[in-house]
Design a protein around this motif. Structure first.
Motif, PDB file in Angstrom:
ATOM      1  N   LYS A  77      -0.414 -11.291  -6.253  1.00  0.00           N
ATOM      2  CA  LYS A  77      -1.779 -11.797  -6.387  1.00  0.00           C
ATOM      3  C   LYS A  77      -1.796 -13.262  -5.965  1.00  0.00           C
ATOM      4  O   LYS A  77      -0.947 -14.049  -6.369  1.00  0.00           O
ATOM      5  CB  LYS A  77      -2.249 -11.645  -7.834  1.00  0.00           C
ATOM      6  CG  LYS A  77      -3.688 -12.049  -8.014  1.00  0.00           C
ATOM      7  CD  LYS A  77      -4.180 -11.750  -9.400  1.00  0.00           C
ATOM      8  CE  LYS A  77      -5.570 -12.323  -9.511  1.00  0.00           C
ATOM      9  NZ  LYS A  77      -6.484 -11.500 -10.218  1.00  0.00           N
ATOM     10  N   SER A  79      -3.903 -17.012  -5.175  1.00  0.00           N
ATOM     11  CA  SER A  79      -5.064 -17.849  -5.462  1.00  0.00           C
ATOM     12  C   SER A  79      -5.949 -17.859  -4.215  1.00  0.00           C
ATOM     13  O   SER A  79      -5.517 -17.478  -3.127  1.00  0.00           O
ATOM     14  CB  SER A  79      -4.615 -19.279  -5.787  1.00  0.00           C
ATOM     15  OG  SER A  79      -4.082 -19.893  -4.619  1.00  0.00           O
ATOM     16  N   ARG A  83      -4.654 -17.395  -0.416  1.00  0.00           N
ATOM     17  CA  ARG A  83      -5.197 -16.310   0.394  1.00  0.00           C
ATOM     18  C   ARG A  83      -5.734 -16.858   1.721  1.00  0.00           C
ATOM     19  O   ARG A  83      -5.518 -16.265   2.774  1.00  0.00           O
ATOM     20  CB  ARG A  83      -6.292 -15.579  -0.392  1.00  0.00           C
ATOM     21  CG  ARG A  83      -6.552 -14.183   0.061  1.00  0.00           C
ATOM     22  CD  ARG A  83      -7.450 -13.357  -0.852  1.00  0.00           C
ATOM     23  NE  ARG A  83      -8.494 -14.047  -1.564  1.00  0.00           N
ATOM     24  CZ  ARG A  83      -8.474 -14.331  -2.867  1.00  0.00           C
ATOM     25  NH1 ARG A  83      -7.448 -13.983  -3.610  1.00  0.00           N
ATOM     26  NH2 ARG A  83      -9.483 -14.959  -3.438  1.00  0.00           N
ATOM     27  N   ASP A 107       0.827  -3.556   0.516  1.00  0.00           N
ATOM     28  CA  ASP A 107      -0.538  -4.085   0.575  1.00  0.00           C
ATOM     29  C   ASP A 107      -1.072  -4.254   1.985  1.00  0.00           C
ATOM     30  O   ASP A 107      -2.276  -4.171   2.207  1.00  0.00           O
ATOM     31  CB  ASP A 107      -0.589  -5.441  -0.140  1.00  0.00           C
ATOM     32  CG  ASP A 107      -0.180  -5.318  -1.590  1.00  0.00           C
ATOM     33  OD1 ASP A 107      -0.763  -4.465  -2.292  1.00  0.00           O
ATOM     34  OD2 ASP A 107       0.732  -6.044  -2.013  1.00  0.00           O
TER      35      ASP A 107
END
Length: 160
Positions: A77, A79, A83, A107
């Protein structure tokens, strides 16, 4: 789509996917229209976004890119800032031809143009694994090309 595609529109799109360097006169002759209606249809197809760009397709092997690598990437994941950094680096790396978010264990799926396995190993270690949030990369190198096209089936698929 503001107007349904006519048979002439389909013929124009199919022909341009084969060779977009032909003149409007040649295109009109091939699709069976006079020049003015052909030009108007061509402009409408561009204005409505059916034709995104007209480009030259280069011979990758003559330019030293003999391998396609498919890289499956697992990303933690991120931030919003990470990203954006990740996306910008992918967009600015010309060897990454395509990148898709995918379902499953991984992913992302990247299609990478590589000069050699040694080149890809360095790219993997120095670039891919250093992107923000990258946890894992599984790579598959192609052995040969069976089919490669940029043409989209305008009339739909005929094969079953």
């Amino acid at each position: 789509m503001s107007e349904e595609l006519s048979i002439f529109d389909i013929k124009i799109l199919e022909q341009l996917q084969k060779d977009c360097s032909i003149s409007t006169v040649e295109l009109a002759e091939i699709v069976g229209l006079s020049q003015s209606p052909c030009w108007r249809r061509l402009q409408r197809l561009k204005d409505e976004g059916y034709i995104k760009a007209q480009v030259a397709i280069l011979d990758r092997e003559k330019l030293g890119y003999g391998l396609h690598i498919f890289a499956y990437v697992k990303v933690a994941k991120l931030s919003e800032k990470d990203r954006e950094t990740f996306s910008r680096k992918i967009q600015n790396t010309p060897e990454i031809l395509e990148c898709y978010s995918i379902f499953g264990e991984m992913d992302l799926l990247m299609k990478i143009q590589a000069k050699s396995m040694k080149w890809y190993q360095e790219f993997l270690m120095d670039f891919l694994l250093n992107l923000p949030g990258v946890e894992n990369v599984n790579s598959t190198a192609t052995l040969g090309e069976i089919k490669s096209t940029t043409a989209i089936p305008v009339r739909g698929s005929m094969a079953l």
